[in-house]
Write a protein that holds these residues in place. Sequence first.
Motif, PDB file in Angstrom:
ATOM      1  N   GLU A   7       2.630   1.500  -3.529  1.00 23.16           N
ATOM      2  CA  GLU A   7       1.666   1.917  -4.544  1.00 23.16           C
ATOM      3  C   GLU A   7       1.395   3.417  -4.447  1.00 23.16           C
ATOM      4  OE1 GLU A   7      -2.586   0.003  -5.309  1.00 23.16           O
ATOM      5  OE2 GLU A   7      -2.648   1.465  -3.663  1.00 23.16           O
ATOM      6  N   SER A   8       1.183   3.915  -3.229  1.00 28.27           N
ATOM      7  CA  SER A   8       0.853   5.328  -3.036  1.00 28.27           C
ATOM      8  C   SER A   8       2.032   6.234  -3.367  1.00 28.27           C
ATOM      9  CB  SER A   8       0.403   5.559  -1.592  1.00 28.27           C
ATOM     10  OG  SER A   8      -0.752   4.804  -1.298  1.00 28.27           O
ATOM     11  N   ARG A  29       0.836  -1.206   0.000  1.00 27.37           N
ATOM     12  CA  ARG A  29       0.000   0.000   0.000  1.00 27.37           C
ATOM     13  C   ARG A  29       0.871   1.257   0.000  1.00 27.37           C
ATOM     14  NH1 ARG A  29      -4.928   1.623   2.542  1.00 27.37           N
ATOM     15  NH2 ARG A  29      -5.326   3.758   1.869  1.00 27.37           N
ATOM     16  N   GLN A  30       1.918   1.274   0.814  1.00 31.22           N
ATOM     17  CA  GLN A  30       2.815   2.428   0.841  1.00 31.22           C
ATOM     18  C   GLN A  30       3.545   2.599  -0.488  1.00 31.22           C
ATOM     19  OE1 GLN A  30       4.991   0.971   4.199  1.00 31.22           O
ATOM     20  NE2 GLN A  30       3.957   2.312   5.672  1.00 31.22           N
ATOM     21  N   ASN A  85      -0.453  -1.260  -9.027  1.00 32.46           N
ATOM     22  CA  ASN A  85      -1.368  -1.667  -7.960  1.00 32.46           C
ATOM     23  C   ASN A  85      -0.679  -2.626  -7.013  1.00 32.46           C
ATOM     24  OD1 ASN A  85      -2.064  -3.713 -10.304  1.00 32.46           O
ATOM     25  ND2 ASN A  85      -2.790  -4.688  -8.423  1.00 32.46           N
ATOM     26  N   ALA A 120      -0.263   2.294   5.843  1.00 33.55           N
ATOM     27  CA  ALA A 120      -0.772   3.014   4.679  1.00 33.55           C
ATOM     28  C   ALA A 120      -0.028   4.317   4.413  1.00 33.55           C
ATOM     29  CB  ALA A 120      -2.260   3.310   4.852  1.00 33.55           C
ATOM     30  N   ARG A 121       0.627   4.893   5.420  1.00 34.18           N
ATOM     31  CA  ARG A 121       1.270   6.200   5.279  1.00 34.18           C
ATOM     32  C   ARG A 121       2.711   6.047   4.795  1.00 34.18           C
ATOM     33  NH1 ARG A 121      -1.349  10.268   8.179  1.00 34.18           N
ATOM     34  NH2 ARG A 121      -3.586   9.779   8.251  1.00 34.18           N
ATOM     35  N   LEU A 126       2.398   6.372  -7.126  1.00 29.19           N
ATOM     36  CA  LEU A 126       1.346   7.202  -7.704  1.00 29.19           C
ATOM     37  C   LEU A 126       1.661   8.683  -7.511  1.00 29.19           C
ATOM     38  CD1 LEU A 126      -1.459   7.333  -9.053  1.00 29.19           C
ATOM     39  CD2 LEU A 126      -2.458   7.290  -6.753  1.00 29.19           C
ATOM     40  N   ASP A 127       2.189   9.043  -6.358  1.00 34.21           N
ATOM     41  CA  ASP A 127       2.555  10.432  -6.083  1.00 34.21           C
ATOM     42  C   ASP A 127       3.628  10.921  -7.049  1.00 34.21           C
ATOM     43  OD1 ASP A 127       2.184  12.742  -4.445  1.00 34.21           O
ATOM     44  OD2 ASP A 127       4.120  12.349  -3.522  1.00 34.21           O
TER      45      ASP A 127
END
Length: 473
Positions: free
Chosen positions: A369-370, A366-367, A380, A441-442, A373-374
């Motif tokens: 992927e994010s 999750r980290q 994914n 997640a962060r 994306l940033d």
Amino acid sequence: MSAAYDNALDVIAEVEPAVAGAIRGELADQRASLKLIASENYASPAVLLTMGTWLSDKYAEGTIGHRFYAGCQNIDTVERLAADHATALFGAQHAYVQPHSGIDANLVAFWGILAQRVEAPALAAAGARHVNDLSEDDWERLRRAFGEQRALGMSLDAGGHLTHGFRPNISGKMFHQRSYGTDPNTGLLDYAALRDMAREFRPLVLIAGYSAYPRRINFAIMREIADEVGATLMVDMAHFAGLVAGKVFTGEHDPIPYAHVTTTTTHKSLRGPRGGMVLCQREFADSIDRGCPMVLGGPLGHVMAAKAVALAEARRPAFADYAQAVADNAIALADGLLRRGARLVTGGTDNHLVLLDVTPYGLTGRQAESALLDAGIVTNRNSIPRDPNGAWYTSGVRIGTPALTTRGFGPAEFDRVAELIVGVLSATSPGAGADGRPSPARFELPENVADKTRAAAAELLTAHPLYPGLDLG
């Protein structure tokens, strides 16, 4: 082409301008990012335009020439074209092009197999032609028989799909289900272990295919195992259908000669509209054709027409070149990641995707992927075998080559993409939640790294424009 889309968007904007704005925004976003989601692609303008027609307005339950509504001659034409293109392209004996999605295609396949393998013998034993002719006692026995069947499919963390028996999905509720995984040392399918499991479990349906397994499957062995235990071999080739259509996967790696029933989506590597399709051997054709009204609603005529257009495109020689480029680019991407110290599940790829283990970077999927994306890189998160972070946060990122190959990227560009990915992940660190505790997640990514990566991505994308000649103002 610009005029067609401009006019269409003007008409939409007169009714709901926010929708027109979202459509324009989606094109802008797709043009401005490195799309590496393995299940996404870019459909041609011809495919996209076909979906926006009045074929959408017609009800057409039933099959070609046997509809429950009058006036379906044009739907018959496009459905027949799509089915004919599909059988010719894949060398299949029968094609059913009505499913609205991959999940729908798998539901049609499951119930078609149950109808062929469970219902038909029950009707014969009772001397009946239709389930409505069964006595109440016979019907109750058939209902119990439907509910007692077994399916064996690839586990989610090994690369299988949620429709292969995952409990929250309907497939995991329809069957007594068991999952096979991969070798813990290599990450590869262990056919001997799979054979032993099939012998012990004796499934009605053996499911092959994957969503995040970066290798080919030997379908000759899978059919051999299925035959040995009396199972029906069902292959879900939704991800790699384009590689089959383009003759990158041939011989034992082509599922069509071996599978009793094969399902697929029509987008992903096949580069068509969002939808599904079932290919099968002739003996299953009548059961599969009962998909509507068995589990499907009315066929979507406009989407079947778009499937016909996309399948016609895939029959052209240029598509085989595209499919080979997808595979070559995946190898280049994998090699570029490995040279820069990344860890890949199975150590590489021989299809259209790589599965990147992000735990060496101290990140969850999750980290990762994010953070990507940033930085303008769309991927994914995905589970890896025996994933300690589960299916939501995960420990991996799935990366595919079909979409950027459509834009014209080659091995050199994918090597550069690998460099950008490793650069972002190496610079990313886990973040904390509002309570100050570590959050799965962060993430924290230095702004200069994100800016530099977006600029590098923009340079690559500018050299390979998406839908060149289409200017929406």
